[in-house]
Enzyme design. Structure first.
Site, PDB file in Angstrom:
ATOM      1  N   LYS A 117       0.855  -1.185   0.000  1.00  0.00           N
ATOM      2  CA  LYS A 117       0.000   0.000   0.000  1.00  0.00           C
ATOM      3  C   LYS A 117       0.888   1.232   0.000  1.00  0.00           C
ATOM      4  O   LYS A 117       1.676   1.448   0.913  1.00  0.00           O
ATOM      5  CB  LYS A 117      -0.898  -0.007   1.231  1.00  0.00           C
ATOM      6  CG  LYS A 117      -1.762   1.231   1.366  1.00  0.00           C
ATOM      7  CD  LYS A 117      -2.750   1.084   2.498  1.00  0.00           C
ATOM      8  CE  LYS A 117      -3.529   2.363   2.705  1.00  0.00           C
ATOM      9  NZ  LYS A 117      -4.498   2.232   3.805  1.00  0.00           N
ATOM     10  N   LYS A 155      -2.202  -1.544  -3.888  1.00  0.00           N
ATOM     11  CA  LYS A 155      -3.078  -0.377  -3.812  1.00  0.00           C
ATOM     12  C   LYS A 155      -2.272   0.906  -3.872  1.00  0.00           C
ATOM     13  O   LYS A 155      -1.285   1.004  -3.148  1.00  0.00           O
ATOM     14  CB  LYS A 155      -3.844  -0.457  -2.490  1.00  0.00           C
ATOM     15  CG  LYS A 155      -4.666   0.761  -2.158  1.00  0.00           C
ATOM     16  CD  LYS A 155      -5.258   0.601  -0.792  1.00  0.00           C
ATOM     17  CE  LYS A 155      -5.983   1.871  -0.444  1.00  0.00           C
ATOM     18  NZ  LYS A 155      -6.288   1.961   0.945  1.00  0.00           N
TER      19      LYS A 155
HETATM   20  C1  PBG Z   1      -7.483   3.097   5.677  1.00  0.00           C
HETATM   21  C2  PBG Z   1      -7.712   3.050   4.213  1.00  0.00           C
HETATM   22  C3  PBG Z   1      -7.531   4.059   3.241  1.00  0.00           C
HETATM   23  C4  PBG Z   1      -8.021   3.547   2.037  1.00  0.00           C
HETATM   24  C5  PBG Z   1      -8.478   2.264   2.307  1.00  0.00           C
HETATM   25  N1  PBG Z   1      -8.250   1.964   3.643  1.00  0.00           N
HETATM   26  C6  PBG Z   1      -7.053   5.451   3.350  1.00  0.00           C
HETATM   27  C7  PBG Z   1      -5.693   5.789   3.725  1.00  0.00           C
HETATM   28  O1  PBG Z   1      -4.806   4.949   3.874  1.00  0.00           O
HETATM   29  O2  PBG Z   1      -5.519   6.972   3.927  1.00  0.00           O
HETATM   30  C8  PBG Z   1      -8.090   4.303   0.729  1.00  0.00           C
HETATM   31  C9  PBG Z   1      -9.091   3.824  -0.240  1.00  0.00           C
HETATM   32  C10 PBG Z   1      -9.441   4.752  -1.331  1.00  0.00           C
HETATM   33  O3  PBG Z   1      -8.814   5.800  -1.574  1.00  0.00           O
HETATM   34  O4  PBG Z   1     -10.406   4.427  -2.027  1.00  0.00           O
HETATM   35  N2  PBG Z   1      -6.194   3.141   6.106  1.00  0.00           N
END
Ligand code: PBG
Length: 311
Positions: free
Chosen positions: A179, A232
């Site tokens: 991520k 992601k």
């Molecule tokens: C929680 C999380 C996030 C997303 C999914 N789970 C946000 C982040 O890390 O700030 C982002 C998903 C999206 O942008 O659609 N940590």
């Protein structure tokens, strides 16, 4: 002839729809930057889930907007928490739909960070306990899969041990393994009200410049017992999806994140791009790169277009 030789096919059962659940009843609070998406009270989330099931989607992934936030993310692991209540309501209403839960703290902390803050920074090891507790409470409420998105080191192992210890050895972990610290999460943070109140997430999310490190993160999560892994965002990281596909046999999930969705929607609304084709092309590219599962805000529209199957 094109249809005959097509290599990549999209199916509704590969799509997972994100839902944002909030307290109250009869509520659908539209999210301005994500047309067609809203913060939903539990009863409305049940309606969305039933629709998702009818469209043949693989599942939904739940995000919670809690009653109140605090420094210890208390509601993240409370049995009466918003996500726990939503799971209990959705499962009987849509029995063939998988209910996946995002396991993280950023929606539940007053400071908006994904873990316990000690001396102005997130304390990795202290956060593991919180995550394990939240994952167990989701499983107890009936979640089919738990998906940790916090990016703390060691959390897959910690969650696996907690689930096994509490009688949930069969609950799989879908790990947000690679991520990236991405600007494309912007609209999501409006939707989930989870923008950090100070600093940013670069101490735990990955540098977009680092592909090899992403593979290392995936490898560690698989070693700790992740059943499925995630990359992601999706479209800017197709190279990571492809490399992971070539290297490992585990199911690979790609998350087409909020910013990817909103950019296509905004361009389409301006008449600058054909929105429907952009949606299908992006989903096809993500699948061609090697994703088995795609989390996407287009899940319903895409499924509606794909079924009935092409003549
Ligand atoms: C929680 C999380 C996030 C997303 C999914 N789970 C946000 C982040 O890390 O700030 C982002 C998903 C999206 O942008 O659609 N940590």
């Amino acid at each position: 002839m094109r249809r005959l030789v097509r290599e990549t096919h999209l199916q509704p059962s590969q799509f997972i729809l994100p839902l944002f659940v909030c307290p109250g009843t009869g509520l659908r609070r539209e999210i301005a930057s994500m047309p067609g998406h809203a913060q939903l009270s539990v009863d409305e989330a049940v309606r969305e889930a039933a629709e998702a099931e009818r469209l043949g989607l693989g599942g939904v992934i739940l995000f919670g907007i809690p009653e109140k936030k605090d420094d210890n993310a208390t509601e993240a692991s409370s049995d009466g928490g918003i996500v726990q209540r939503a799971i209990r309501a959705i499962k009987p209403a849509a029995p063939s739909l998988l209910v996946i839960t995002d396991v993280c703290n950023c929606e539940y902390t007053s400071h908006g960070h994904c873990g316990k803050v000690v001396d102005g920074d997130v304390d990795n090891d202290a956060t593991l306990e919180w995550l394990a507790r939240a994952a167990v409470s989701h499983a107890r409420a009936g979640a089919d899969i738990v998906a940790p998105s916090d990016m703390m080191d060691g959390r897959v192992g910690a969650i696996r041990r907690a689930l096994d210890g509490e009688g949930f050895p069969n609950t799989p972990i879908l790990s947000y393994a690679a991520k990236f610290a991405s600007v494309f999460y912007g609209p999501f943070r409006d939707a989930a009200e989870s923008t950090p109140q100070f600093g940013d997430r670069r101490s735990y999310q990955m540098d977009p410049a680092n592909g090899r490190e992403a593979l290392r993160e995936i490898e560690l999560d698989l070693e700790e017992g992740a059943d499925m892994i995630m990359v992601k965002p999706a479209m800017p990281y197709l190279d990571i999806i492809r490399q992971a596909r070539d290297r490992w046999q585990a199911p690979i999930t790609a998350y087409q994140v909020s910013g990817e969705f909103s950019m296509i929607m905004a361009a389409a609304r301006n008449g600058w791009i054909d929105g429907q084709r952009a949606m299908l092309e992006s989903l096809t590219a993500i699948r061609r790169a090697g994703a088995s599962i795609t989390v996407t805000y287009f899940a319903k529209q895409a499924a509606a277009l794909l079924a009935p199957p092409v003549r």
